[in-house]
Design an enzyme around this catalytic site. Sequence first.
Site, PDB file in Angstrom:
ATOM      1  CG  ASP A  38      -1.861   1.166   1.254  1.00  0.00           C
ATOM      2  OD1 ASP A  38      -1.579   2.128   1.988  1.00  0.00           O
ATOM      3  OD2 ASP A  38      -2.857   1.140   0.532  1.00  0.00           O
ATOM      4  CB  THR A  64      -2.005   5.897  -1.907  1.00  0.00           C
ATOM      5  OG1 THR A  64      -1.974   4.469  -1.926  1.00  0.00           O
ATOM      6  CG2 THR A  64      -3.206   6.349  -1.119  1.00  0.00           C
ATOM      7  CB  THR A  65       0.846   3.263  -5.663  1.00  0.00           C
ATOM      8  OG1 THR A  65       0.790   2.567  -4.416  1.00  0.00           O
ATOM      9  CG2 THR A  65       2.160   2.957  -6.351  1.00  0.00           C
ATOM     10  CG  ASP A  91      -6.929   0.954   0.208  1.00  0.00           C
ATOM     11  OD1 ASP A  91      -6.981   2.008   0.859  1.00  0.00           O
ATOM     12  OD2 ASP A  91      -5.857   0.415  -0.123  1.00  0.00           O
TER      13      ASP A  91
END
Length: 547
Positions: free
Chosen positions: A60, A93-94, A391
């Site tokens: 994550d 988020t990545t 998520d």
Amino acid sequence: MQAPVLVLNQNAKRESGRRAQLTNIAAARAVSDIIRTTLGPRAMLKMILDAMGNIVLTNDGNAILREIDVSHPAAKSMIELSRTQDEEVGDGTTSVTVLAGEILTLCETFLNRNIHPTVIVSALFNALDDAVVFAEELAITVDLTNDEQILQLIRSCIGTKYVTRHDDLIVNIAFKAVNVVRVDIDGTVVIDIKNFAKVEKIPGGELSDSRVLSGVMFNKDVTNAKMRRRIENPRIILLDCPLEYRKAESTTNVEITEEKDWKRLLEIEEEYVMALCDKLLEFKPDLIVTEKGVSDLALHVLGKQNVSVIRRLRKTDNTRIAKASGAIIVSRVEELKESDVGVGAGLFEVSKIGDEYFSFITECKNPKACTILLRGGSKDVLMEVERNLQDAMAVTRNILTNPKMVPGGGAIEMAVSNRLHAKSKTITGVSQYPYRAVAEALEVIPRTLAENCGGKVIRVMTALRAKHSGAKDTENKDCSFWGIDGLKGVAADMREIGIWEPLIVKTQTMKTAVEAAGMLLRIDDIVSGLSKRKDAGGAQGGAPEEE
């Protein structure tokens, strides 16, 4: 009066102009490269040793960057990107960090060509505005009455996570939990996952034993062993005041001359506590929960009347009980009314799981709060499952609040990139180059997906560009839905393999990445007031001085 003048320490570090911008870009690229391999279903895991000495295993992006300790201000700004994305939409988020790093890397060339940063940033924001419009044009509206379509959308979003083997379980838990806490206020959907969907992690058992409770659970036992541990259809009273004699806040001196005076003081305390208990017993409660303390006398009186008591509960847990049972938290016993008593719960039960006792208030009629009970083999597994579940719940919330979806697997990025390339040809002047850089940067998402699969990146990307450059293929099908199959590393139609993502996640990713890149490019001076340590040891006064 003379204006204050900033006087920098002689040893203060300073970077300005082109050097500051290039070091910022280098720092952003370094952060981006750290988590580039964690994108997609074939993502690699990162092992992180956190500040407490614990080991974290995760892919994550937000969890990884949160644990990284960096000193460069630009790198810290990049890490904040991931946190902002997680708070806003809970996913991507990545992607946002990788995209921001790629935009800055491409803009480095323009700085070396002496194109002014203001011109570059202006072109980036023009490209962002067009990219958001193009993405919205390509979006498909989700049918909120079709649960299967929503579940498939959630499933495709957690396909890159650790729990992909148990995706049906996690998807169903997330969907059920979000629907429990969903509230419609004047036609507006309000979903507060953070406060009303609590995750309880208990090591032991199988992951398949995890479930959503139609109510709440908390790590507390009844105060007295003789009190009832199972009550059907309980009448619940919630308090945030103590059931004991409250001493005066200021120091009070009492002078006692006779023994009977001392006895009278004790009697006054007892009478006060008895009055509280009598007031509570008027409402025939089965369970009393308070955030503060309860005196032994109150426990004795209430216990004799077959009332179970739980004390010193956290405020957040008390609020969840109120949402689930329909009770209203009361600050003073004297103000208690019949309407404040909760009668919406079907069962109160205390159970022992492992070595600890947990209280369950379940079978609620119309709960607006829930607890998700996660079971697993170890704490590390449970921590990662919780991150993935958060998520999944965020994605579910996004779908219900903004029911539009776009193809995943880098398809939407390639489609938007193709349109931006076409529009850049109509722009005159040097601003067309930074505008086109956004289009090229968007290709980093499908390219990284192909890289992480170990596929032949150049061949796959060439085939994908060819698909998108022709709006229709030989069979007259729309090719804007073609992206990268993250499992096989080949170009594929996202409609056929069922990979979709919420529109709001993609637009937020582009907005956050471009705005962060623009902010870093506008920095032309980095000043640190911290002094270097002298060779002799010790540090000089570090803060800038004012005259």
